[in-house]
Design an enzyme around this catalytic site. Structure first.
Site, PDB file in Angstrom:
ATOM      1  N   ASP A  43       0.838  -1.198   0.000  1.00  0.00           N
ATOM      2  CA  ASP A  43       0.000   0.000   0.000  1.00  0.00           C
ATOM      3  C   ASP A  43       0.875   1.250   0.000  1.00  0.00           C
ATOM      4  OD1 ASP A  43      -2.993   1.081   0.978  1.00  0.00           O
ATOM      5  OD2 ASP A  43      -1.331   2.302   1.718  1.00  0.00           O
ATOM      6  N   LYS A  77      -2.986   5.941  -4.217  1.00  0.00           N
ATOM      7  CA  LYS A  77      -4.084   6.836  -3.845  1.00  0.00           C
ATOM      8  C   LYS A  77      -4.028   8.164  -4.582  1.00  0.00           C
ATOM      9  CE  LYS A  77      -3.686   4.855   0.786  1.00  0.00           C
ATOM     10  NZ  LYS A  77      -2.274   4.437   0.724  1.00  0.00           N
ATOM     11  N   HIS A 108      -7.803   9.634  -1.366  1.00  0.00           N
ATOM     12  CA  HIS A 108      -7.064   9.652  -0.103  1.00  0.00           C
ATOM     13  C   HIS A 108      -7.863  10.294   1.035  1.00  0.00           C
ATOM     14  CE1 HIS A 108      -2.611   9.287   1.222  1.00  0.00           C
ATOM     15  NE2 HIS A 108      -3.407   9.058   2.236  1.00  0.00           N
TER      16      HIS A 108
END
Length: 286
Positions: A43, A77, A108
């Site tokens: 991530d 993101k 985000h």
């Protein structure tokens, strides 16, 4: 590795590696160590400023034969000031990552005063199945999720929110679950503060594991997706070793019961507008 099926039919590994606040060198080394240890979920985000390092580590691992791209689940993101240029920002992230697609693309922050998150999500849906297999959000709350569904008729695949002992987000998790949205936990170790909690340390000792392992196991047993961050390769490997023990229901409830009124460590998403403050001010002055 446990997987969770998203509302679009795609599957996400429940445990991954986060790279927030890691330098390029740290991010590269952590991702390589993670893949070697068995992680398949990474991530990152544009604002972390390490997408290039993450992509280099992923592509080097693929070239080395450690893993295939299809085995990996990569998330990035959309930053706040890109909510009006989703396609361009997404393409720029792919270029930095050196990838043809990401598995999950997230808004985000909602930045509610900016008022662009619903249209941004509509634009993200156009990427789904092409440059992004799944799309979702971070830091959204019930009213914002309502607006997404009202505007687009669809729900995000995930909602990534702050969750850790002391701030277990019982209500928002329940709201996500009611909508069929998978909950992801950011800051899962409370930025390290939870590791010194005497209650957690006692539970960890009873299972012969570290406090971090006990907390990660708590997240997993709750059904959340979790991605602890570490720049230490040994810690990265240790954080992955959480499938050989199970917390009892009383232990789960004890950790959840650590919640406090001021447990939030990050910003309140109803107020956070970093990156678009000047635009909001300009609109207000018109």
């Amino acid at each position: 590795m446990e997987h969770i099926t998203l509302n679009d039919g795609n599957k996400i590994p429940q445990l991954g590696l986060g790279v927030w606040e890691l330098s390029d060198e740290q991010a590269y080394n952590s991702v390589r160590a993670a893949i070697e240890a068995g992680y398949r979920h990474i991530d990152t985000a544009k604002v972390y400023e390490n997408e290039e390092a993450v992509g280099r580590a992923v592509n080097d691992a693929i070239k080395a034969g450690d893993v295939s791209r299809e085995d990996l689940f990569i998330t990035t993101k959309l930053w706040n000031d890109d909510q009006e240029r989703v396609a361009e920002a997404h393409a720029e992230s792919l270029k930095r990552l050196g990838l043809d697609y990401v598995d999950l693309y997230l808004i985000h922050w909602p930045c509610p005063q900016y008022g662009k998150y619903a249209s941004a999500f509509a634009d993200m849906l156009k990427l789904r199945g092409a440059g992004a297999k799944s799309v979702g959000v971070c830091n959204f709350y019930p009213e914002a999720l309502d607006q997404l569904e009202k505007t687009t008729g669809e729900k995000p695949a995930v909602n990534q929110i702050e969750i850790h002992p002391g701030f277990s987000q019982v209500d928002q998790r329940a709201d996500n679950n009611r909508r069929g949205i998978v909950t992801e936990a950011w800051s899962p170790l409370g930025r390290g503060a939870n590791l010194e909690d005497p209650t957690i340390r006692k539970i960890a000792e009873e299972h012969g594991v570290s406090p971090a392992q006990a907390i990660i196991r708590w997240h997993i047993q709750r059904g959340d997706v979790v991605f602890p961050r570490s720049s230490n390769a040994d810690r990265v490997r240790e954080n992955f070793d959480v499938f050989g023990f199970t917390l009892g229901e009383d232990e789960m409830q004890t950790i959840t019961g650590l919640d406090t009124a001021d447990g939030r460590g990050g910003p309140d998403p109803r107020e956070f507008n970093v990156g678009v403050e000047d635009r909001i001010s300009g609109e207000n002055e018109k």
